[in-house]
Design a protein around this motif. Sequence first.
Motif, PDB file in Angstrom:
ATOM      1  N   ASN A  21       4.601 -11.908 -25.886  1.00 41.54           N
ATOM      2  CA  ASN A  21       3.257 -12.420 -26.166  1.00 41.54           C
ATOM      3  C   ASN A  21       3.267 -13.420 -27.311  1.00 41.54           C
ATOM      4  OD1 ASN A  21       1.973  -9.124 -25.514  1.00 41.54           O
ATOM      5  ND2 ASN A  21       1.833 -10.902 -24.166  1.00 41.54           N
ATOM      6  N   LEU A  22       4.248 -13.285 -28.213  1.00 42.04           N
ATOM      7  CA  LEU A  22       4.338 -14.185 -29.365  1.00 42.04           C
ATOM      8  C   LEU A  22       5.233 -15.392 -29.110  1.00 42.04           C
ATOM      9  CD1 LEU A  22       4.609 -11.806 -32.471  1.00 42.04           C
ATOM     10  CD2 LEU A  22       2.577 -12.890 -31.488  1.00 42.04           C
ATOM     11  N   ASP A  23       6.263 -15.206 -28.286  1.00 43.84           N
ATOM     12  CA  ASP A  23       7.259 -16.262 -28.104  1.00 43.84           C
ATOM     13  C   ASP A  23       7.713 -16.271 -26.652  1.00 43.84           C
ATOM     14  OD1 ASP A  23       9.346 -18.069 -28.209  1.00 43.84           O
ATOM     15  OD2 ASP A  23      10.699 -16.743 -29.335  1.00 43.84           O
ATOM     16  N   ASP A  24       7.190 -17.224 -25.871  1.00 45.45           N
ATOM     17  CA  ASP A  24       7.532 -17.212 -24.448  1.00 45.45           C
ATOM     18  C   ASP A  24       8.939 -17.735 -24.173  1.00 45.45           C
ATOM     19  OD1 ASP A  24       7.184 -19.938 -24.784  1.00 45.45           O
ATOM     20  OD2 ASP A  24       5.436 -20.089 -23.472  1.00 45.45           O
ATOM     21  N   THR A  25       9.623 -18.267 -25.187  1.00 41.86           N
ATOM     22  CA  THR A  25      11.006 -18.686 -24.962  1.00 41.86           C
ATOM     23  C   THR A  25      11.946 -17.485 -24.859  1.00 41.86           C
ATOM     24  OG1 THR A  25      11.612 -18.898 -27.314  1.00 41.86           O
ATOM     25  CG2 THR A  25      10.592 -20.819 -26.254  1.00 41.86           C
ATOM     26  N   ILE A  26      11.483 -16.310 -25.249  1.00 41.66           N
ATOM     27  CA  ILE A  26      12.329 -15.122 -25.164  1.00 41.66           C
ATOM     28  C   ILE A  26      12.729 -14.819 -23.725  1.00 41.66           C
ATOM     29  CG2 ILE A  26      10.501 -13.380 -24.912  1.00 41.66           C
ATOM     30  CD1 ILE A  26      12.064 -11.661 -26.936  1.00 41.66           C
ATOM     31  N   TYR A  27      11.892 -15.259 -22.763  1.00 39.74           N
ATOM     32  CA  TYR A  27      12.202 -15.008 -21.355  1.00 39.74           C
ATOM     33  C   TYR A  27      13.428 -15.789 -20.879  1.00 39.74           C
ATOM     34  CZ  TYR A  27       7.513 -12.987 -21.258  1.00 39.74           C
ATOM     35  OH  TYR A  27       6.394 -12.225 -21.510  1.00 39.74           O
ATOM     36  N   ASP A  97       6.325  -9.754 -11.009  1.00 46.29           N
ATOM     37  CA  ASP A  97       7.607 -10.445 -11.122  1.00 46.29           C
ATOM     38  C   ASP A  97       7.375 -11.954 -11.057  1.00 46.29           C
ATOM     39  OD1 ASP A  97       9.001  -8.005 -11.133  1.00 46.29           O
ATOM     40  OD2 ASP A  97       9.115  -7.955  -8.943  1.00 46.29           O
ATOM     41  N   TRP A  98       7.846 -12.662 -12.089  1.00 43.60           N
ATOM     42  CA  TRP A  98       7.680 -14.117 -12.115  1.00 43.60           C
ATOM     43  C   TRP A  98       8.976 -14.843 -11.784  1.00 43.60           C
ATOM     44  CZ3 TRP A  98       4.233 -15.719 -16.872  1.00 43.60           C
ATOM     45  CH2 TRP A  98       2.963 -15.152 -16.718  1.00 43.60           C
ATOM     46  N   ALA A  99      10.080 -14.315 -12.285  1.00 42.20           N
ATOM     47  CA  ALA A  99      11.387 -14.945 -12.068  1.00 42.20           C
ATOM     48  C   ALA A  99      12.416 -14.038 -12.704  1.00 42.20           C
ATOM     49  CB  ALA A  99      11.428 -16.341 -12.690  1.00 42.20           C
ATOM     50  N   ASN A 100      13.639 -14.519 -12.811  1.00 43.50           N
ATOM     51  CA  ASN A 100      14.666 -13.789 -13.538  1.00 43.50           C
ATOM     52  C   ASN A 100      14.676 -14.340 -14.962  1.00 43.50           C
ATOM     53  OD1 ASN A 100      15.518 -12.061 -11.337  1.00 43.50           O
ATOM     54  ND2 ASN A 100      16.261 -13.931 -10.375  1.00 43.50           N
ATOM     55  N   PHE A 101      15.760 -14.892 -15.455  1.00 44.98           N
ATOM     56  CA  PHE A 101      15.658 -15.621 -16.718  1.00 44.98           C
ATOM     57  C   PHE A 101      14.801 -16.851 -16.452  1.00 44.98           C
ATOM     58  CE2 PHE A 101      19.704 -13.325 -17.404  1.00 44.98           C
ATOM     59  CZ  PHE A 101      19.336 -12.630 -18.551  1.00 44.98           C
ATOM     60  N   GLN A 102      13.848 -17.121 -17.350  1.00 43.78           N
ATOM     61  CA  GLN A 102      12.810 -18.091 -17.037  1.00 43.78           C
ATOM     62  C   GLN A 102      12.952 -19.365 -17.866  1.00 43.78           C
ATOM     63  OE1 GLN A 102       9.015 -16.117 -17.487  1.00 43.78           O
ATOM     64  NE2 GLN A 102       9.753 -14.285 -16.442  1.00 43.78           N
ATOM     65  N   ASP A 103      12.638 -20.465 -17.237  1.00 43.49           N
ATOM     66  CA  ASP A 103      12.522 -21.762 -17.908  1.00 43.49           C
ATOM     67  C   ASP A 103      11.052 -21.933 -18.272  1.00 43.49           C
ATOM     68  OD1 ASP A 103      12.175 -24.397 -18.624  1.00 43.49           O
ATOM     69  OD2 ASP A 103      13.274 -25.225 -16.920  1.00 43.49           O
ATOM     70  N   PRO A 104      10.709 -21.895 -19.572  1.00 41.29           N
ATOM     71  CA  PRO A 104       9.290 -21.964 -19.951  1.00 41.29           C
ATOM     72  C   PRO A 104       8.555 -23.166 -19.378  1.00 41.29           C
ATOM     73  CG  PRO A 104      10.616 -21.332 -21.837  1.00 41.29           C
ATOM     74  CD  PRO A 104      11.580 -21.712 -20.742  1.00 41.29           C
ATOM     75  N   ALA A 105       9.234 -24.325 -19.295  1.00 40.27           N
ATOM     76  CA  ALA A 105       8.568 -25.514 -18.749  1.00 40.27           C
ATOM     77  C   ALA A 105       8.245 -25.315 -17.270  1.00 40.27           C
ATOM     78  CB  ALA A 105       9.453 -26.744 -18.946  1.00 40.27           C
ATOM     79  N   ASP A 106       9.178 -24.705 -16.541  1.00 39.85           N
ATOM     80  CA  ASP A 106       8.952 -24.452 -15.123  1.00 39.85           C
ATOM     81  C   ASP A 106       7.824 -23.440 -14.925  1.00 39.85           C
ATOM     82  OD1 ASP A 106       9.662 -24.454 -12.222  1.00 39.85           O
ATOM     83  OD2 ASP A 106      10.260 -22.397 -12.667  1.00 39.85           O
ATOM     84  N   ILE A 107       7.820 -22.375 -15.727  1.00 39.72           N
ATOM     85  CA  ILE A 107       6.764 -21.367 -15.618  1.00 39.72           C
ATOM     86  C   ILE A 107       5.406 -21.972 -15.962  1.00 39.72           C
ATOM     87  CG2 ILE A 107       5.873 -19.213 -16.589  1.00 39.72           C
ATOM     88  CD1 ILE A 107       8.148 -18.797 -14.631  1.00 39.72           C
TER      89      ILE A 107
END
Length: 227
Positions: A21-27, A97-107
């Motif tokens: 919730n604080l840092d979406d790059t963690i995905y 489920d959104w993805a596996n390891f996620q690219d924040p720009a793509d999400i």
Amino acid sequence: MSLEHRPNRIILVRHGESEGNLDDTIYERLPDHRIGLTPKGFEQARQTGTAIRDVLDGESVEVYVSPYVRTRQTLEALALPVADRDVRVEPRLREQDWANFQDPADIAEQKAQRDRYGHFFYRFREGESGSDVYDRVSTFLESMHRNFETPSAPRNVVVVTHGLTMRLFCMRWFHWSVEYFESLDNPENAQPVVLLRQPDFRYRLERPFTQWDAGVVPTERERASWL
């Protein structure tokens, strides 16, 4: 099933504030299911636990919890008076489920597409649509109802899960339209949503979800789902 065996209340709880919730790059580097709570998230859950224990007032309770780390940490911080045998880790209550390891720009791009397409039917690449989550929540409800059939079933049910899953749980329970579902906000972190059993053994929400889109007017059925 005897209606008298239905629990007095069903309490849905969203997990506390998470690192995601604080840092979406963690995905990008940590699987979604392993993301834990922040210190603030633990404190939110502790405060919610105090409020729930006051409501339960010593009544028995059983718990269903999503297997994600943040939901299990939330349950631990709630400190509910529940025996281990009455806690069920339920994968059908997981986050969309959104993805596996996620690219924040793509999400971010896909979220923008979802806003145009509709949150219920849009399917994330490598992930699920809201309607997919609705389907698995529906099968969970069938299992939960079977657990109501025994006279010794606890008098309260707590479900610790995720914001979208909570909205879809209520959509399925109360037979809301797609349009009404899509007009609602998720609950805040660690916010409980309470379904109270009425004298006719049906349930109503203690209070409605907030609506971000006030242009969607609830139907008579949808208005009847809250007190």
